[in-house]
Design a protein around this motif. Sequence first.
Motif, mmCIF file in Angstrom:
data_model
loop_
_atom_site.group_PDB
_atom_site.id
_atom_site.type_symbol
_atom_site.label_atom_id
_atom_site.label_comp_id
_atom_site.label_asym_id
_atom_site.label_seq_id
_atom_site.Cartn_x
_atom_site.Cartn_y
_atom_site.Cartn_z
ATOM 1 N N SER A 136 0.835 -1.199 0.000
ATOM 2 C CA SER A 136 0.000 0.000 0.000
ATOM 3 C C SER A 136 0.879 1.262 0.000
ATOM 4 C CB SER A 136 -0.966 -0.052 1.189
ATOM 5 O OG SER A 136 -1.984 0.906 1.063
ATOM 6 N N ALA A 159 -0.139 -3.923 -3.966
ATOM 7 C CA ALA A 159 -1.464 -3.313 -3.811
ATOM 8 C C ALA A 159 -1.461 -1.793 -3.823
ATOM 9 C CB ALA A 159 -2.153 -3.835 -2.543
ATOM 10 N N ASP A 187 -9.569 -5.032 -4.869
ATOM 11 C CA ASP A 187 -9.007 -4.091 -3.898
ATOM 12 C C ASP A 187 -9.997 -2.963 -3.620
ATOM 13 O OD1 ASP A 187 -7.460 -2.101 -2.568
ATOM 14 O OD2 ASP A 187 -5.638 -2.970 -3.413
ATOM 15 N N SER A 189 -9.573 -0.594 -1.418
ATOM 16 C CA SER A 189 -8.881 0.596 -0.925
ATOM 17 C C SER A 189 -8.489 1.507 -2.080
ATOM 18 C CB SER A 189 -7.658 0.201 -0.109
ATOM 19 O OG SER A 189 -6.975 1.331 0.357
ATOM 20 N N HIS A 219 -7.544 -5.633 -0.441
ATOM 21 C CA HIS A 219 -6.350 -4.845 -0.125
ATOM 22 C C HIS A 219 -5.539 -5.467 1.003
ATOM 23 C CE1 HIS A 219 -4.069 -1.134 -0.503
ATOM 24 N NE2 HIS A 219 -4.038 -1.018 0.817
#
Length: 296
Positions: A136, A159, A187, A189, A219
């Motif tokens: 992330s 991700a 995902d 997010s 995510h």
Amino acid sequence: EPDAAAFQDLVDAAPEPCTRKLTSSAFDVAPTAELGAPWPTVLFSHCHTCTRFSSYSIAERLAGHGFLVAAVDHAGNTLFEELAGDPLPVDAATLALRSADMQRLLDELLDPSASSLPAAFIGLADSERVGVFGHSFGSVTTGKLLQDDDRFIAGVGIAAPFESPLLPGIAMADIDEPLLLLVAVEDNSITEIGNNILRSNFTSANTPAWKIEFADAGHWSFSDLCDLIPGFQPGCGEGQRQTNQSETFTYLDNTQARDLAATKVTSFFALTLRGEAEARTQLEAPDPVLDIAVRE
């Protein structure tokens, strides 16, 4: 303390199928002398408001295959600031701070007189074989490090894209190192918009580059902290598809997702940091839940 106690309480209360509660490693064991020194070294950058344990499964697998692995809590941008209601924002200033954290971490690992390291780890890191991975916001941090610091020679983004209009300052054209990008197809997010930017990163990346898409992954599917707090839940149990938002589905099993991610990341670094040609076979090995693409 008090962060350790707060973290322990959250782990104890978290649902068993989602949050990983048991490790496969022993604490405070000296590194094996059989491999000799120095060791290929991999640094990890955690997600927004997460902890250094966020991808422990991957770190543990790497360590088990003869890599030195190091991770830090990005102070100001951790789970503990989130619990206190005062985390740093996702912006360019925080990205610069996180990047500096990682560079300082590498400085310490490569310092023969580093006082902050356990004695067994001083001199163990190989300055010529350093990789980095992140999840992330940690993926974005990884991209910045690959672009700005020539000591990092391979990287994995999980991700989240490196280059994005949301966080300018990273250009795929300026990243020359081998890359592996992991995509969570469902995902919630970064959503399908973010995933398409991540796919675009892959198509514009300098080669070699690999992209692996995980079907039914959210995510947090790859994270050991999945469902530790409500914000980390999407990736466990049931959810709404990002690719078809009228459809409810069951996320990919967390243990399976973490195991596959650990296998692919370890194979990638075995190939790029140790030059093990046979690792490419494992990196590109097919699996029913994976869609693997390669550019070279």
